[in-house]
Scaffold this active site. Structure first.
Site: not given
Length: 323
Positions: A170, A128, A103
């Site tokens: 995570m 992620d 991102n």
């Protein structure tokens, strides 16, 4: 387009090297000169730019991390920093960029494109799996398998000692790692940022399990869970269930390393080629991704701003399978 640059930025993920390899070799295949940029936007600003050949990426497809290194750049957040980066690209005659990252990487790329008009395409490299515009991101499959392998080992000792383990994986803003680890690892509860799981409901699940004569439990927690991190949650549960033997395991950065799985190597290779061919065909300011097995290009602005939701079927599966 005669010259393309490639760089990795933000957190590293298994498969980044496979993507770099694909970008380099696809460029050479199409008679385009390819330049590596070390240390992400920092390296772009500082002129850490070098020409790459086919042999530059020999024997790297199986390696974790990134041979181009990665860094987060505060200077690139400034107009002065981006101007320096642009001047370095001009100095080397680079006409387009492939950005491998997440991102933050694509946010910077979008601003850079708006200011200077250099075509940039992104390959989603983050464990992620939280980027809108692709079913899977590079490194996600490897990270899940790494975490799942650890949970399998933890389950053995949990069973031997009749303990409750809180395992933190995570996922600051996403439960995409936690959910498959909970399902595949036979966890009793999954706690993720997208869905509030109260301490009271966790305690109830554990109590129900004990009434069914369960003697060991695993709770998978994404690091961004709203109730707090694994240590905080374990302390709250311990206050309500003082007789349970509990342990906390934080898997941390082990999830980012290691040799990428076959799926990640395939995905990285496909997206690396797509980025090069997309630049050659005039695409810009987009991320390459795979949706329903089809190659897609999503504008950076959508990738950055739109939320990728977790299929509620998966969270329901955790509850059903923990009975």
């Amino acid at each position: 387009m005669k010259r393309i640059g490639v760089f990795t930025s933000g957190g590293d993920s298994p498969g980044m090297n496979a993507c770099i390899r694909a970008v380099v070799r696809a460029s050479i295949y199409h008679n385009v000169e390819i330049f590596g940029i070390k240390r992400g936007y920092n390296g772009m600003i500082n002129g850490e730019i070098f020409q790459m050949e086919s042999t530059s990426v020999s024997n790297i497809i199986q390696k974790g991390g990134t041979i181009l290194k990665s860094a987060r750049s505060k200077e690139f957040l400034t107009k002065e920093g981006r101007k320096k980066a642009y001047e370095q690209l001009q100095k080397h005659g680079i006409e387009g960029l492939v950005a491998i990252g997440g991102n933050g990487t694509f946010t910077g790329a979008s601003i850079f494109y708006e200011e200077y008009g250099i075509p940039i395409l992104g390959a989603p490299g983050t464990i992620d799996n939280d980027l809108y515009g692709t079913d899977y991101t590079i490194g996600y499959d490897t990270a899940v398998n790494t975490a799942l392998d650890a949970i399998d080992k933890i389950r053995d000792t949990a069973d031997s000692h009749e303990r409750l383990f809180f395992v933190e994986v995570m996922g600051r803003d996403s439960g995409y790692i936690a959910i498959p680890c909970a399902i595949g690892g036979g966890a009793e509860v999954a706690m993720i940022p997208e869905q509030l799981t109260s301490i009271e409901s966790v305690i109830e699940s554990l109590s129900v399990g004990r009434n069914r004569f369960k003697t060991s439990f695993v709770i998978v927690i994404a690091e961004g869970e709203k109730e707090g991190n694994s240590t905080i949650i374990a302390r709250k549960v311990a206050e309500a269930l003082p007789n349970m033997d509990m342990r906390v395991t934080i898997l941390g950065h082990v999830q980012r390393g290691g040799s990428p799985t076959a799926s990640d190597r395939m995905l990285a290779s496909q997206l690396g080629i797509a980025c090069v061919e997309g630049l050659i065909n005039g695409r810009a300011n987009e991320m390459a991704g795979i949706i329903n097995s089809e190659l897609t290009f999503t504008p950076f602005i959508d990738t950055i701003t739109k939320k990728k939701v977790i299929n509620p079927t998966y969270t329901r599966m955790v509850s059903i399978l923990s009975v």
